[in-house]
Design an enzyme around this catalytic site. Sequence first.
Site, PDB file in Angstrom:
ATOM      1  N   LEU A  49       0.819  -1.215   0.000  1.00 52.98           N
ATOM      2  CA  LEU A  49       0.000   0.000   0.000  1.00 52.98           C
ATOM      3  C   LEU A  49       0.851   1.262   0.000  1.00 52.98           C
ATOM      4  CD1 LEU A  49      -2.777  -1.120   2.523  1.00 52.98           C
ATOM      5  CD2 LEU A  49      -2.703  -1.402   0.034  1.00 52.98           C
ATOM      6  N   HIS A  50       0.306   2.291  -0.629  1.00 49.93           N
ATOM      7  CA  HIS A  50       0.977   3.596  -0.733  1.00 49.93           C
ATOM      8  C   HIS A  50      -0.070   4.686  -0.563  1.00 49.93           C
ATOM      9  CE1 HIS A  50      -0.826   3.517  -4.690  1.00 49.93           C
ATOM     10  NE2 HIS A  50      -0.138   2.424  -5.011  1.00 49.93           N
ATOM     11  N   HIS A  53      -3.533   4.287  -2.195  1.00 58.52           N
ATOM     12  CA  HIS A  53      -4.472   3.453  -1.439  1.00 58.52           C
ATOM     13  C   HIS A  53      -4.988   4.212  -0.211  1.00 58.52           C
ATOM     14  CE1 HIS A  53      -1.799   0.264  -3.329  1.00 58.52           C
ATOM     15  NE2 HIS A  53      -2.976  -0.134  -3.726  1.00 58.52           N
ATOM     16  N   LEU A 212       1.263   7.038  -8.310  1.00 54.09           N
ATOM     17  CA  LEU A 212       1.744   6.051  -7.339  1.00 54.09           C
ATOM     18  C   LEU A 212       1.241   4.670  -7.739  1.00 54.09           C
ATOM     19  CD1 LEU A 212       1.264   7.900  -3.936  1.00 54.09           C
ATOM     20  CD2 LEU A 212       3.259   7.830  -5.424  1.00 54.09           C
TER      21      LEU A 212
HETATM   22  P1  AMP Z   1      -4.175  -2.364  -6.371  1.00 54.45           P
HETATM   23  O1  AMP Z   1      -3.651  -2.642  -5.007  1.00 54.45           O
HETATM   24  O2  AMP Z   1      -3.139  -1.929  -7.353  1.00 54.45           O
HETATM   25  O3  AMP Z   1      -5.075  -3.446  -6.878  1.00 54.45           O
HETATM   26  O4  AMP Z   1      -5.107  -1.097  -6.212  1.00 54.45           O
HETATM   27  C1  AMP Z   1      -6.165  -1.085  -5.291  1.00 54.45           C
HETATM   28  C2  AMP Z   1      -7.013   0.137  -5.534  1.00 54.45           C
HETATM   29  O5  AMP Z   1      -6.217   1.310  -5.352  1.00 54.45           O
HETATM   30  C3  AMP Z   1      -7.561   0.201  -6.975  1.00 54.45           C
HETATM   31  O6  AMP Z   1      -8.893   0.687  -6.928  1.00 54.45           O
HETATM   32  C4  AMP Z   1      -6.619   1.187  -7.620  1.00 54.45           C
HETATM   33  O7  AMP Z   1      -7.205   1.867  -8.709  1.00 54.45           O
HETATM   34  C5  AMP Z   1      -6.336   2.136  -6.482  1.00 54.45           C
HETATM   35  N1  AMP Z   1      -5.089   2.871  -6.714  1.00 54.45           N
HETATM   36  C6  AMP Z   1      -3.871   2.344  -7.025  1.00 54.45           C
HETATM   37  N2  AMP Z   1      -2.968   3.329  -7.213  1.00 54.45           N
HETATM   38  C7  AMP Z   1      -3.627   4.503  -7.021  1.00 54.45           C
HETATM   39  C8  AMP Z   1      -3.258   5.888  -7.081  1.00 54.45           C
HETATM   40  N3  AMP Z   1      -2.021   6.270  -7.387  1.00 54.45           N
HETATM   41  N4  AMP Z   1      -4.208   6.812  -6.825  1.00 54.45           N
HETATM   42  C9  AMP Z   1      -5.477   6.449  -6.528  1.00 54.45           C
HETATM   43  N5  AMP Z   1      -5.886   5.165  -6.456  1.00 54.45           N
HETATM   44  C10 AMP Z   1      -4.986   4.207  -6.697  1.00 54.45           C
END
Ligand code: AMP
Length: 310
Positions: A49-50, A53, A212
């Site tokens: 997570l960043h 998230h 991110l």
């Molecule tokens: P992931 O862990 O990559 O599956 O992402 C989980 C959720 O976080 C998804 O809905 C992504 O679209 C969202 N997400 C990932 N990176 C970002 C970001 N930089 N800004 C906003 N939402 C994000």
Amino acid sequence: MSEESAEPTVPNGLTLARDLEELTFSPGVGDALQAAPAPIGFVPTMGALHAGHAALIERAAEAMSRRKGGTVVVSIFVNPTQFGPGEDLDRYPRTLEADLRLCREAGADVVFAPSARTVYPDEHLHPGGIAASVRVGGPLTETLEGSHRPGHFDGVATVVLKLLNMVRPAVAFFGEKDWQQLAVVRTMANDLNLPYLIESVPTVRDADGLALSSRNRYLSPEQRAAAAELPAALFAARAAIAAGDAPAEVERALTDRLSAAGFAVDYAAVRCPTTLGPPPAKPPYTVRILVAAKLGGTRLIDNVAATRTA
Ligand code: AMP
């Protein structure tokens, strides 16, 4: 950390649920699952997570604080079925303990971090562990990510539906960063009348514009510096659309600029924001500009909105 390794330290005030029973009986969730609609705000993630998230979790916490007794649930699950052969499933970063801290700081109440067996339990009966699945068909899932990652959106739609049905939130939050995924989830929710609201959250970027992403940590320092060209090229494309350049011209310029900067471009496309089909023939219009490009072994995706008024 592998999912079978020792239990991590769980911050005070946070509940870590590792299977359905623990989820159902975690504080706030058990009661909420009985009620309709359940006042749960849900953020599905793959972990590592960043701040992107965190923005989703904060939005969920804000929305839930407006509802008495609202609970924020974050899922952390690296879903094997949305990775293709040769993709980064095995090396996808797993940082559960740091993730738990970020979840707590961003306002989560419960983290649901199931094992693959919890999500896909019947491996002995069916290859893949489940017999039923959901599929969003048509051009939306055949284009862009769909054409470069065959089967990806089948895996995404099925796991998102399963997670939604396990957590049963009032609202689920998705990032605009994965624009096509958001469109697929919205289509699934609309077409199947899912009783969950889907909300989107704008993309969180680093100071130099790079969106991110958990995958940014694959980049070497040199690649990380070069990666800033991706958002810069997208922002230039947005300005070109606003200035009246034709979508096809903008796509060409975007591809050329990224190729010249050392990216291997999978696609650079100007599309209708909802169908991801071709943009309208005549202005005024708002379009989505979407890019996927590899820098060394790391595949980056990003997108922005662009509007031409006349
Ligand atoms: P992931 O862990 O990559 O599956 O992402 C989980 C959720 O976080 C998804 O809905 C992504 O679209 C969202 N997400 C990932 N990176 C970002 C970001 N930089 N800004 C906003 N939402 C994000």
